[in-house]
Design a protein around this motif. Structure first.
Motif, PDB file in Angstrom:
ATOM      1  N   SER A  52      -9.551   2.530  -3.069  1.00 34.82           N
ATOM      2  CA  SER A  52      -8.978   1.476  -2.230  1.00 34.82           C
ATOM      3  C   SER A  52      -9.307   0.088  -2.778  1.00 34.82           C
ATOM      4  O   SER A  52      -8.445  -0.799  -2.780  1.00 34.82           O
ATOM      5  CB  SER A  52      -9.438   1.624  -0.783  1.00 34.82           C
ATOM      6  OG  SER A  52     -10.841   1.585  -0.699  1.00 34.82           O
ATOM      7  N   ARG A  53     -10.511  -0.106  -3.270  1.00 40.12           N
ATOM      8  CA  ARG A  53     -10.871  -1.407  -3.854  1.00 40.12           C
ATOM      9  C   ARG A  53     -10.113  -1.661  -5.146  1.00 40.12           C
ATOM     10  O   ARG A  53      -9.686  -2.793  -5.405  1.00 40.12           O
ATOM     11  CB  ARG A  53     -12.378  -1.502  -4.098  1.00 40.12           C
ATOM     12  CG  ARG A  53     -13.117  -1.704  -2.785  1.00 40.12           C
ATOM     13  CD  ARG A  53     -14.521  -2.229  -2.920  1.00 40.12           C
ATOM     14  NE  ARG A  53     -14.612  -3.471  -3.653  1.00 40.12           N
ATOM     15  CZ  ARG A  53     -15.614  -3.768  -4.481  1.00 40.12           C
ATOM     16  NH1 ARG A  53     -16.602  -2.922  -4.682  1.00 40.12           N
ATOM     17  NH2 ARG A  53     -15.656  -4.930  -5.109  1.00 40.12           N
ATOM     18  N   LEU A  54      -9.943  -0.631  -5.963  1.00 39.12           N
ATOM     19  CA  LEU A  54      -9.177  -0.808  -7.198  1.00 39.12           C
ATOM     20  C   LEU A  54      -7.729  -1.182  -6.894  1.00 39.12           C
ATOM     21  O   LEU A  54      -7.163  -2.073  -7.528  1.00 39.12           O
ATOM     22  CB  LEU A  54      -9.233   0.463  -8.047  1.00 39.12           C
ATOM     23  CG  LEU A  54     -10.583   0.773  -8.689  1.00 39.12           C
ATOM     24  CD1 LEU A  54     -10.608   2.192  -9.229  1.00 39.12           C
ATOM     25  CD2 LEU A  54     -10.903  -0.240  -9.788  1.00 39.12           C
ATOM     26  N   LYS A  62      -0.353  -3.791  -2.131  1.00 38.87           N
ATOM     27  CA  LYS A  62       0.737  -4.491  -1.449  1.00 38.87           C
ATOM     28  C   LYS A  62       2.074  -3.756  -1.579  1.00 38.87           C
ATOM     29  O   LYS A  62       2.958  -3.918  -0.752  1.00 38.87           O
ATOM     30  CB  LYS A  62       0.852  -5.917  -1.976  1.00 38.87           C
ATOM     31  CG  LYS A  62      -0.321  -6.797  -1.603  1.00 38.87           C
ATOM     32  CD  LYS A  62      -0.227  -8.144  -2.298  1.00 38.87           C
ATOM     33  CE  LYS A  62      -1.390  -9.048  -1.983  1.00 38.87           C
ATOM     34  NZ  LYS A  62      -2.685  -8.529  -2.340  1.00 38.87           N
ATOM     35  N   ASP A  63       2.199  -2.962  -2.645  1.00 36.10           N
ATOM     36  CA  ASP A  63       3.437  -2.214  -2.885  1.00 36.10           C
ATOM     37  C   ASP A  63       3.370  -0.777  -2.396  1.00 36.10           C
ATOM     38  O   ASP A  63       4.370  -0.060  -2.464  1.00 36.10           O
ATOM     39  CB  ASP A  63       3.764  -2.196  -4.387  1.00 36.10           C
ATOM     40  CG  ASP A  63       4.089  -3.573  -4.931  1.00 36.10           C
ATOM     41  OD1 ASP A  63       4.577  -4.421  -4.169  1.00 36.10           O
ATOM     42  OD2 ASP A  63       3.843  -3.795  -6.133  1.00 36.10           O
ATOM     43  N   MET A  64       2.207  -0.359  -1.922  1.00 39.33           N
ATOM     44  CA  MET A  64       2.014   1.040  -1.546  1.00 39.33           C
ATOM     45  C   MET A  64       2.530   1.309  -0.141  1.00 39.33           C
ATOM     46  O   MET A  64       2.425   0.464   0.746  1.00 39.33           O
ATOM     47  CB  MET A  64       0.538   1.409  -1.624  1.00 39.33           C
ATOM     48  CG  MET A  64      -0.017   1.338  -3.026  1.00 39.33           C
ATOM     49  SD  MET A  64      -1.776   1.671  -3.078  1.00 39.33           S
ATOM     50  CE  MET A  64      -1.701   3.354  -3.634  1.00 39.33           C
ATOM     51  N   SER A  65       3.054   2.512   0.021  1.00 35.52           N
ATOM     52  CA  SER A  65       3.495   2.948   1.348  1.00 35.52           C
ATOM     53  C   SER A  65       2.275   3.350   2.176  1.00 35.52           C
ATOM     54  O   SER A  65       1.174   3.540   1.635  1.00 35.52           O
ATOM     55  CB  SER A  65       4.435   4.146   1.221  1.00 35.52           C
ATOM     56  OG  SER A  65       3.705   5.284   0.764  1.00 35.52           O
TER      57      SER A  65
END
Length: 118
Positions: A52-54, A62-65
């Motif tokens: 999650s940090r990476l 920001k682009d992830m569903s």
């Protein structure tokens, strides 16, 4: 290297080494996130295992569903839990063949998606 790790996860499923299926799925996504980081940022990726940090620090989150971020949340503890004896027994009980097949399927979807962003 992430492809190698993914192939290893599948091989571990075939040999019923479920703890290592989970660990290698985590490694696959960790390496893909670091590849993405290296592609979009000038600084080297952090030497951390937190997916999650990476994703957050590289801006990919920001682009992830929601499904993708939920899967990262599911994978996140598998790296630590697979490494330490106090967690291994509990983790091994939760890793059924069905769950491992799902981990591989979801890992493949996410790694393919990240590759498309490179």
């Amino acid at each position: 290297m992430s492809d190698y790790d993914f192939d290893t996860a599948k091989a571990m499923l075939d040999t019923k080494r479920y703890l290592y299926v989970a660990f290698m799925c985590h490694q696959t996504i960790e390496k893909m996130l670091k590849a993405y980081w290296s592609n979009v940022l000038e600084e080297p990726p952090l030497k951390i295992h937190s997916l999650s940090r990476l994703a957050e620090k590289s801006g990919l989150d920001k682009d992830m569903s929601e499904e993708q971020t939920d899967f990262i949340d599911e994978l996140e503890p598998l790296n630590i839990e697979a490494r330490y004896p106090s967690y291994k027994e509990r983790l091994m009980k939760s890793l059924t063949v069905e769950r491992c097949k799902n981990l591989i399927e979801q890992t493949d979807k996410l790694r393919t998606w990240i590759k498309s962003k490179l």
